[in-house]
Scaffold this motif. Sequence first.
Motif, PDB file in Angstrom:
ATOM      1  N   SER D 180       0.818  -1.209   0.000  1.00 13.86           N
ATOM      2  CA  SER D 180       0.000   0.000   0.000  1.00 13.86           C
ATOM      3  C   SER D 180       0.852   1.261   0.000  1.00 13.86           C
ATOM      4  CB  SER D 180      -0.968  -0.007   1.180  1.00 13.86           C
ATOM      5  OG  SER D 180      -0.278   0.116   2.376  1.00 13.86           O
ATOM      6  N   VAL D 181       2.125   1.133   0.419  1.00 10.68           N
ATOM      7  CA  VAL D 181       3.022   2.289   0.284  1.00 10.68           C
ATOM      8  C   VAL D 181       3.131   2.685  -1.185  1.00 10.68           C
ATOM      9  CG1 VAL D 181       5.410   3.035   0.470  1.00 10.68           C
ATOM     10  CG2 VAL D 181       4.343   1.854   2.365  1.00 10.68           C
ATOM     11  N   LEU D 182       3.274   1.659  -2.047  1.00 11.38           N
ATOM     12  CA  LEU D 182       3.357   1.942  -3.484  1.00 11.38           C
ATOM     13  C   LEU D 182       2.079   2.612  -3.973  1.00 11.38           C
ATOM     14  CD1 LEU D 182       4.975  -1.337  -4.824  1.00 11.38           C
ATOM     15  CD2 LEU D 182       6.024   0.894  -4.569  1.00 11.38           C
ATOM     16  N   ILE D 183       0.944   2.087  -3.516  1.00 11.56           N
ATOM     17  CA  ILE D 183      -0.330   2.664  -3.956  1.00 11.56           C
ATOM     18  C   ILE D 183      -0.413   4.123  -3.519  1.00 11.56           C
ATOM     19  CG2 ILE D 183      -2.826   2.461  -3.809  1.00 11.56           C
ATOM     20  CD1 ILE D 183      -2.498  -0.441  -3.197  1.00 11.56           C
ATOM     21  N   PHE D 184       0.010   4.350  -2.278  1.00 15.90           N
ATOM     22  CA  PHE D 184      -0.053   5.700  -1.707  1.00 15.90           C
ATOM     23  C   PHE D 184       0.744   6.678  -2.567  1.00 15.90           C
ATOM     24  CE2 PHE D 184       0.859   8.715   1.830  1.00 15.90           C
ATOM     25  CZ  PHE D 184      -0.427   8.848   2.321  1.00 15.90           C
ATOM     26  N   VAL D 185       1.973   6.292  -2.881  1.00 16.41           N
ATOM     27  CA  VAL D 185       2.804   7.169  -3.708  1.00 16.41           C
ATOM     28  C   VAL D 185       2.159   7.360  -5.074  1.00 16.41           C
ATOM     29  CG1 VAL D 185       5.051   7.423  -4.799  1.00 16.41           C
ATOM     30  CG2 VAL D 185       4.905   6.567  -2.479  1.00 16.41           C
ATOM     31  N   GLY D 186       1.633   6.276  -5.619  1.00 14.92           N
ATOM     32  CA  GLY D 186       0.977   6.365  -6.919  1.00 14.92           C
ATOM     33  C   GLY D 186      -0.201   7.324  -6.890  1.00 14.92           C
TER      34      GLY D 186
END
Lengths: 172, 518, 104, 506
Positions: D180-186
Amino acid sequence: MEDGVTATQVVFWILAVVMLISAIGVVTAGNIVYAALFFIASLAGVAGIYLILTVEFIALVQLLIYGSAVVILILFALMLTRARERPQALFGRSRPLGIAASLGLLAALIGGIVATTWTTPESSAAIQPVGLQAIGDAIFTIWIVPFIIVGVLLSIALDGAIMLASPDEDDN
Amino acid sequence: MDLEYQLIIPEFVMAGLAVVVIAAALMFRNVDQKWFGYATAAALGIIALATAIAYWNTNDDFGNVLAVDHFTVLFRVFFLGIAFFTVIAAVQFAGERLKNHAEFYGLIVFATLGMMLLAASRELLTAYLSLELLSFSFYILVGFNKLNPFSNEGSLKYMLLGAFSSALMLYGISLIYGVTGTTLYSGIEPDGVAAGRNIADQLASFAGLGGGVDPEGARPGLLIGLVLITAGLGFKISAVPFHQWTPDAYQGAPLPITAFLSAGGKAAAFAFFLRLFSEAFLPAANEWVWFVGILAAVTMIVGNLMALQQTNFKRLMAYSSISQVGYLLVGIVALNAANVSQSQDAASALVLHLIGYVTTNIAVFAAIIAFYNRTGRDDIVDLRGLAERQPFLAFAIAAALFSLAGMPLFAGFATKFIIFQAAFNNGFLWLGAIGVTASFVSLYYYLMVIKQMYLYEPEGSDRARFHVSRPLAGALVVLVAGVLFIGLYPTPLFDVIHSSTEGLFEQAAALSASVVGQ
Amino acid sequence: MPALEHILVVNAVLFAIGAMGVLTRRNAVLILLSVELMLNAVSLNMVAFAVYGHVDFGNITGIVFAFFIIVIAAAEVALALGIVVRTFRNRATANVDEVNLLKW
Amino acid sequence: MDAGEALLLLLLIPGGTMLLTLFVPSRHANVVRWISLIATTATLIDSIWIFAVYDFAEGGYQFDLQYPWIENIAFLGENGISLHLAVDGIAAPLVLLNGLVGFAGVLVSWKITHRVKDFFILFLALFTGVYGVYIGQDLFFWFFAYELAVLPMYLLIVIWGSTNKEYGAMKLTMVLVGGSVLIFVGIFAVFAEAGAGTFDMAVLREVNFGRSFANTFFPFFMIGCGILAGLFPFHTWSPDGHVAAPTAVSMLHAGVLMKLGAFGVIRLGMEILPAGTDFWMPVLLVLGGVAAVYGAISAIHQTDLKFVIGYSSVSHMGFVLMGLGTMNNIGVNGAVLQMFSHGVMTALFFAMVGGLYDQAHTRDIRVFGGLVRKMPLFVIFFGIAGLTSLGLPGLSGFVAEFHIFVGAIDKFPLFAALGILSAALTAIYVLRLMGRAALGPFNPRWESLKEISRWEIAAAIVLIAPIIAMGVWPDPFIDRIAQSVADLPQVEQIGGLFTLSSLTGG
């Protein structure tokens, strides 16, 4: 300022050198009491520079508060904690690091000061001594809030120092 | 000069309250001390309410050095609230484990007074003295458990490093004073000192907005001054690499003071930081934004990595609070000299995260104090089986820790989302990414604590269920409800904050309006 | 009168010496003395700026600042020595890294 | 249609029940159970109603509902962050799926006796979060719900789990939150790039993101969400988590939580960043195909029943990702069908395994044998799940997998073959499982086993009904899905609105 070398400048440099050498003594002396004595010399040098800068009031405050009160306090504390018994343990293990860091700080500060164009008056004649009354007026009008805060602060420090240092019934 | 003393009545009342508490507690030694605690808390609550009602619509200035605007009033109420909850949480603890109750409550009130003044200061000397008022109170409070060597040691280290940091900051202030010739932040007040005689106006020349100082010549001195002030402030807010005192002071201090230090001390330092950097230093934002950015990044990374290795709960919370400082600094980095409304958003985001963090942190500590009152232990493994022994405490701690990790439902999620958003919007994508990753790492150590409470059975001789005193339990319920509320619907709070940060940017807004008008 | 830059440089040296003391000394009282040296440098800076830089503004902020700094420094010393004495009573040492229950 | 309140109810009923449950004294365990059952029943009815009323002829997003949340930040526009809810034809079946699995989950959790109140509070939080992801139309709330769905898993596993729960729970949580860190940045990148000052997906879908931006940030969504869908090679959290989790949580986990990942790839990736699909979807297809085969092979080697089903989930989710990767309407239809089908099927699997484990206290398939003598209903239900899993015509799995294969053959015949291989492997382990445990020689050690409880029977019936319904009459599902899939940008149309019913003339 192209005034040439004047007597005040000579006195200033003498005082400055004394002050700095004593300061180095404070941070390098191998004995705490010597360090305290160096500290007094350094304070006197600072007071002298205040005099050269024509702020007698601050020079007076310096001598009264530091020269007497603080130094006496420190000497008392030294006696109470008998620090002389441990002369070998005055420097921390990271001494070279500390020296390097402070030299870096010094280089940065001096570099910055030299590179900066400070706003200065055209000649030293423009520098007027600041009178005691002007200081008093300022403190009790513009700076009344800081003055009150300092009052509260002193009482806290006093209260806290007494409370912490006073012996407790459980003390041994 | 006309001084409108009615503007700072709350401060005078606080000073009076402290004196009265000390005097009363010394006079009536036979009365159960807890009544002084509850009386102090009640007085703090009443002052908070009265301040909120009486001053909300004020937008004035006390002798140019104290602003009494929405920002001040918001923080006054906020600090009073912090002190209120701290005192409630401390009563039982102080009664059982501390002496000198008069000074204990008195110093908490004095520290709160320092915070209130600090948030209001718009002049460097006043701000510095307020900060010292706050710090001195904390030096004593940290060492308050005077027979405990941990407490002495924490206090000693805190005090020495605090004095060192004050010296650094003061040197920076002297350079700023040397460059700009004044210590006033900004010149909103029309009948104040002459135009151009404030830091913001002087610094505005760097941004080409007109003003007093030679833009190129003064830059090095200004830069050093800014760095030193930031370093000094870095000590006070415990940003890496100026954080060394934090774990020691946190561990050494009596628990309620650890709570107060992590909540109030940090909040006050950030109120100062924010007002200084947005009112006075905003025009020079390009000079400082990069090193504050680096400071924020390092703080987030190191704080979280160090937290991973801790075994003592107070030390864990110390490093956790360090990492939170990193997130808060992101809000400072998002200030932008060229875009006033965006800066105001960043400031509001910072304050929102600050309030969320403080509420959460007090909740954690209130729960831990309740636990400590019973067990006298504060290592992480001691929490084993807490979910069996006192499910409510376990729930409160778990909720608060999830909030600190930035998990949804709780305050941390919404407030972090908004503060990282502000950084992203100011072009600091890398900083936001570091922040998100850091808060992901933080989840791990918070989960380690939660695991102790929920996974294991109680150990040791004392495994019975226990009760939490009513006032403390009530305070805890309110705090956890606050954490949930901020997490689910921060809008009303954000609106209040947004209206309070407006005053910080009045001068910047006027300046940019005049530039547009030219 | 000496030039402003000269005074500032002298102060910078004094400040750095004080910082060196803080960073290298391990005795609490000596660290405190070093901090006092740093504060002295700051006061001198303030006074110098007030006297030189901004006479035309007629403001004496720097002098008032210096005055308050000296007062605060005194209070600081008193409080710090109170803490030192208290630590010494409990642990019989005034060295900050001998009081090492906590990691320094 | 605009009766968005129906969607709001999906969040309010379980959310409100959570709050209500907080105030029930923990000694009244039965009160808590009944309250939860009533709440899930109500949401199930609501879900069925939404599924039924969704107007597939019209298509698109329906039940639109929007409340502002934070507005007056300058960098956010008028509806910067809002509570925006809507469903389309893809979300509608998944909403129904969540209702079914949640309801069945409460039924099989009836026998939990340890800290009942806490269990149901966390269960309902998870349940609410999943709904939020399916119906959320604002990136902030979408992400909020996404994290909310992941978070309770930790406590659910740590407190009520079994086998190696400490490790499983930590691994699961950290891997998923890491995703979800990746999603957040995205999300932030999309927000900043769009410059529309809003997190509203409806607005962001209209923004035309450049190809290079989309190519850069598509993987953030693809991997971030894909982790939750068991994307190879990030799938290992899934079997460990399954094994550690209590029965009802395994059901929700495999039944609906993993679908969130695939759903996220559609919602965030394919809808918001369509320009990135050209480049990345073949990668997804390959990884999905690998996961399908790898999961099946791993499942064959396992001896723990839950591991078998855990790996079969990885395998089936591989089909889903493969279907998405085809980027043609038939394949994507199949992916969504498979999400539904696998959801109910695997929930049924876990419900049955839970019923068996509670009596036998082991899940080692080697020690079982001839269970049909003691537990005929169990064997029947288990068998239905198994046959669905291997794609027996007449059950839902066939419909879904058939679509995926047809879609894949059209684009990448090789991978279709891989998929069929995986289906064959599935047949091997399912039939082996059935043959050994259910039918084989009776092991006298299990003399004392009794039939599964009536709660589990009820749960099984609730789950089997849609399996059979979809197997014999898939039109209601396909109609809804096909229309919305056709609306997805970049999805290739082959053979018009090709459906199974058009193939079979039904």
